[in-house]
Design a protein around this motif. Sequence first.
Motif, PDB file in Angstrom:
ATOM      1  N   TRP A  49      87.193  44.623  17.805  1.00 47.38           N
ATOM      2  CA  TRP A  49      88.530  44.410  18.368  1.00 47.38           C
ATOM      3  C   TRP A  49      89.457  45.593  18.147  1.00 47.38           C
ATOM      4  O   TRP A  49      90.395  45.808  18.925  1.00 47.38           O
ATOM      5  CB  TRP A  49      89.127  43.128  17.801  1.00 47.38           C
ATOM      6  N   HIS A  87      79.639  37.131  23.300  1.00 48.81           N
ATOM      7  CA  HIS A  87      79.458  38.226  22.344  1.00 48.81           C
ATOM      8  C   HIS A  87      80.353  38.058  21.117  1.00 48.81           C
ATOM      9  O   HIS A  87      79.956  38.381  19.998  1.00 48.81           O
ATOM     10  CB  HIS A  87      79.735  39.570  23.025  1.00 48.81           C
ATOM     11  N   HIS A  88      81.575  37.543  21.316  1.00 53.70           N
ATOM     12  CA  HIS A  88      82.483  37.321  20.188  1.00 53.70           C
ATOM     13  C   HIS A  88      81.902  36.287  19.225  1.00 53.70           C
ATOM     14  O   HIS A  88      82.030  36.421  18.000  1.00 53.70           O
ATOM     15  CB  HIS A  88      83.845  36.858  20.701  1.00 53.70           C
ATOM     16  N   GLY A 111      79.843  37.892  16.760  1.00 50.76           N
ATOM     17  CA  GLY A 111      80.474  38.929  15.956  1.00 50.76           C
ATOM     18  C   GLY A 111      80.245  40.336  16.462  1.00 50.76           C
ATOM     19  O   GLY A 111      80.263  41.289  15.678  1.00 50.76           O
ATOM     20  N   LEU A 118      82.473  37.868  27.218  1.00 50.97           N
ATOM     21  CA  LEU A 118      83.252  38.167  26.020  1.00 50.97           C
ATOM     22  C   LEU A 118      83.120  37.056  24.981  1.00 50.97           C
ATOM     23  O   LEU A 118      82.885  37.317  23.792  1.00 50.97           O
ATOM     24  CB  LEU A 118      84.721  38.359  26.413  1.00 50.97           C
ATOM     25  N   ARG A 119      83.262  35.820  25.401  1.00 52.47           N
ATOM     26  CA  ARG A 119      83.172  34.697  24.479  1.00 52.47           C
ATOM     27  C   ARG A 119      81.795  34.628  23.828  1.00 52.47           C
ATOM     28  O   ARG A 119      81.683  34.356  22.625  1.00 52.47           O
ATOM     29  CB  ARG A 119      83.472  33.389  25.218  1.00 52.47           C
ATOM     30  N   ALA A 163      84.494  42.895  26.310  1.00 57.02           N
ATOM     31  CA  ALA A 163      85.922  42.636  26.090  1.00 57.02           C
ATOM     32  C   ALA A 163      86.786  43.612  26.885  1.00 57.02           C
ATOM     33  O   ALA A 163      87.812  43.227  27.467  1.00 57.02           O
ATOM     34  CB  ALA A 163      86.247  42.732  24.601  1.00 57.02           C
ATOM     35  N   HIS A 201      77.019  46.129  19.400  1.00 55.07           N
ATOM     36  CA  HIS A 201      78.473  46.075  19.283  1.00 55.07           C
ATOM     37  C   HIS A 201      79.139  46.809  20.458  1.00 55.07           C
ATOM     38  O   HIS A 201      80.206  46.400  20.919  1.00 55.07           O
ATOM     39  CB  HIS A 201      78.920  46.695  17.962  1.00 55.07           C
ATOM     40  N   VAL A 255      82.044  42.003  18.918  1.00 56.49           N
ATOM     41  CA  VAL A 255      83.184  42.667  19.557  1.00 56.49           C
ATOM     42  C   VAL A 255      83.992  43.423  18.500  1.00 56.49           C
ATOM     43  O   VAL A 255      84.456  42.832  17.527  1.00 56.49           O
ATOM     44  CB  VAL A 255      84.089  41.653  20.279  1.00 56.49           C
ATOM     45  N   GLY A 298      78.972  44.323  23.323  1.00 56.19           N
ATOM     46  CA  GLY A 298      79.935  43.242  23.133  1.00 56.19           C
ATOM     47  C   GLY A 298      81.367  43.709  23.333  1.00 56.19           C
ATOM     48  O   GLY A 298      82.177  43.027  23.978  1.00 56.19           O
ATOM     49  N   THR A 299      81.697  44.898  22.804  1.00 55.52           N
ATOM     50  CA  THR A 299      83.043  45.445  22.958  1.00 55.52           C
ATOM     51  C   THR A 299      83.316  45.804  24.410  1.00 55.52           C
ATOM     52  O   THR A 299      84.421  45.618  24.920  1.00 55.52           O
ATOM     53  CB  THR A 299      83.215  46.691  22.068  1.00 55.52           C
TER      54      THR A 299
END
Length: 268
Positions: free
Chosen positions: A81, A73-74, A77, A70-71, A185, A178, A79, A181-182
């Motif tokens: 949210w 991918h965040h 940019g 998560l970190r 999370a 995305h 994720v 990445g999401t």
Amino acid sequence: MEFDLWWFAYLLLGAVVGFFAGLLGVGGGGIMVPMLATFFVAQGFAHEQVMHLALGTSMAAIVLTSVSSLRAHHARGAVRWRIVRLITPGILLGTFGGTFVASRVDTVPLAIFFVCFMSYVSVQMLINAKPKPSRELPGGAVTTLVGVGIGAVSALVAIGGGSLSVPFMTWCNVKVQHAIGTSAAIGLPIAVAGTVGYLINGWGAAGTPPLSLGFIYLPALLLVSVVSVFVAPLGAGLAHRLPVATLKKVFAGVLMLLSAKMLYSLFA
């Protein structure tokens, strides 16, 4: 000597799990569960508890792997949210409830359904099926219900949800990087709820080995997690350098391999 060899096996498994967690936004349970079950049988654990221990330990290991992925991918940019906020309540409900079902019901029919679904998703990705340009993510209530389904299936087969959430999001025209990445999370609430559920359901269960907490085997959890946390960012970095078509094919290939492994584990 034997104990040292198992340490090495768990460390190697952690490296593989961490890499795929970062690359594909999956928690790694599809790899961990069959491998941990094999290791536990070889170590002479009680046969009736092997699968529960593999599921619970896998869920617990996904917690730290998800945080690391998560970190990474965040930071890039990737994720979304808003999607995470909409889907998380359903994820928590479905995952926690699913652990109670897993401890009481035969999961073979569900596993067969899961394999069929993954095969369908893999084919769609391999042929690069395009969603309708007008298709978007559904409203909050529908997305929450989707989260319940993803969470329940994730708990019953101990996956981080990427095998379900990534195809769902790409089907709704979310960019694949995305979506991955999401999904990383989304894997965190799945892992936390699943871990708590397997800990509660395994508390005081007969036949669990020493150094276990509920259905979580602590040596495997610690060794897999330590390595996966450091390797996940490497996979995440590669995910943002590969072209979309290649990334989809890699994801489809991994899903098909995991599906084949699951069928083999069921019927061998």
